[in-house]
Scaffold this active site. Structure first.
Site, short mmCIF file in Angstrom:
data_model
loop_
_atom_site.label_atom_id
_atom_site.label_comp_id
_atom_site.label_asym_id
_atom_site.label_seq_id
_atom_site.Cartn_x
_atom_site.Cartn_y
_atom_site.Cartn_z
N LYS A 116 0.82 -1.21 0.00
CA LYS A 116 0.00 0.00 0.00
C LYS A 116 0.86 1.26 0.00
O LYS A 116 0.49 2.27 -0.61
CB LYS A 116 -0.93 0.00 1.23
N LYS A 197 -8.11 -5.41 -13.78
CA LYS A 197 -8.98 -5.84 -12.70
C LYS A 197 -9.98 -4.72 -12.39
O LYS A 197 -9.61 -3.55 -12.31
CB LYS A 197 -8.15 -6.15 -11.45
N LYS A 200 -12.36 0.40 -8.11
CA LYS A 200 -12.73 1.81 -8.01
C LYS A 200 -11.53 2.72 -8.29
O LYS A 200 -11.67 3.79 -8.87
CB LYS A 200 -13.32 2.10 -6.62
#
Length: 333
Positions: A116, A197, A200
């Site tokens: 992340k 993929k 959002k």
């Protein structure tokens, strides 16, 4: 709270409109679990702050729309407990207590931590809250003494960390907390409109609340087999994102027909996409109807969250009291 059924807890961050990947990858499983487990479904708004603390102005609307999606997809407040994380203060308190015993190295080795940091390099997320969010996740699970945690393969390390924290806590203070078990949910990773993929963050989704016309328009411009330039060219369904969605939404016998027709250039991409749009819209129509109904009942949605929080606080306080007693943090008489 006593129950003869195992307890399951799952949640989502309110970060934007839910799409068909969220629906088929998580919500369908949640709906099925309602009749098998004592089910808690949590709006993880505290978790959304770990990467989105910069601007929280949209959070109330995002929470409302996500719960509307949940209800429209089939979550039933009479069969499960639907609540907002921040309405249950025990989450924050147990997080604090567990953070006292969790070694720093355990958090730094969680795979998603470094991933992340790279993925969101443009944001300042070198924060205590971001590093410690797996402990908050452990608190979410343990407050309800959840034995089962439905997760995808990428979330298994978080459940394993929770198990390590439980073993450390119980070793220090006695057998208080149960070790949860990960339930691996079927991975339905759908391709997005651009072939990547569906996510959002990529802006390539089909939202549950989109109109039939918008869905049709988006599919009309969706990426297909890049090697097929003319309708007369034989297609390659195995590399076509549109065909991948057909395998999810279209009846198997018709999928076989489309496969043969594409490879032999009997059907063009325009017609293939039109069939897909019809199949997806047919599946989404009942959800759209339910969404409209719930969107016009905001007070009822808020009441569902309110009642869910009351029930969640009751169960959470039982666990927190056991934890504080074990740690000798009891109130002086």
């Amino acid at each position: 709270m006593t129950t003869t059924r195992d307890t399951v807890l799952s949640g989502m961050q309110p970060s934007g409109a839910l799409h068909i990947g969220n629906w088929l990858g998580a919500l369908e499983n949640w709906v099925a679990m309602q009749d098998v487990y004592e089910s808690y479904f949590m709006v993880a708004d505290y978790h959304s702050l770990t990467t989105g603390y910069h601007d929280t102005s949209a959070l109330p609307g995002l929470v409302f729309q996500m719960v509307v999606d949940w209800l429209a997809a089939g979550l039933d407040p009479h069969r499960s407990i639907i609540f907002r994380q921040s309405d249950v203060p025990q989450h924050a308190e147990l997080h604090l207590l567990l953070s006292m015993i969790t070694p720093l190295g355990w958090l730094e080795r969680v795979p998603s931590y470094k991933e992340k940091l790279k993925e969101l390099a443009q944001r300042d997320i070198h924060t205590y809250g971001f590093l410690g969010y797996p402990v908050l996740m452990s608190s979410d699970i343990l407050l309800y003494r959840a034995r089962k945690v439905p997760v995808g393969q990428d979330q298994v390390p978080h459940v394993e960390l929770t198990r390590e924290i439980v073993r450390r806590f119980n070793g220090l203070y006695g057998e208080v907390l149960p070790e949860p078990e990960a339930i691996l949910t079927e991975a339905k990773v759908l391709p997005g409109l651009d072939g990547k993929k569906m996510s959002k963050s990529y802006g390539n989704t089909l939202a549950l609340g989109e109109s039939a016309n918008d869905v049709s328009q988006k599919i009309r411009v969706m990426m297909t087999d890049p090697a097929r330039i003319r309708k007369s060219d034989p297609g390659h369904p195995d590399v076509c994102p549109v065909f991948s969605l057909h395998k999810v939404f279209t009846a198997p016998e018709r999928v076989s027909e489309i496969d043969v027709a594409c490879r032999s250039a009997q059907i063009g991409c325009v017609d293939c996409k039109a069939i897909l749009a019809g199949e997806i819209n047919a599946r989404l129509d009942p959800i759209r109807e339910e969404r409209v109904r719930w969107e016009h009942q905001p007070e009822q949605v808020q009441e569902i969250l309110h009642q869910g929080a009351i029930k969640a606080r009751e169960a959470a306080q039982e666990t927190l009291s056991l934890v504080k007693d074990a740690m000798h943090l009891t109130t002086l008489e």
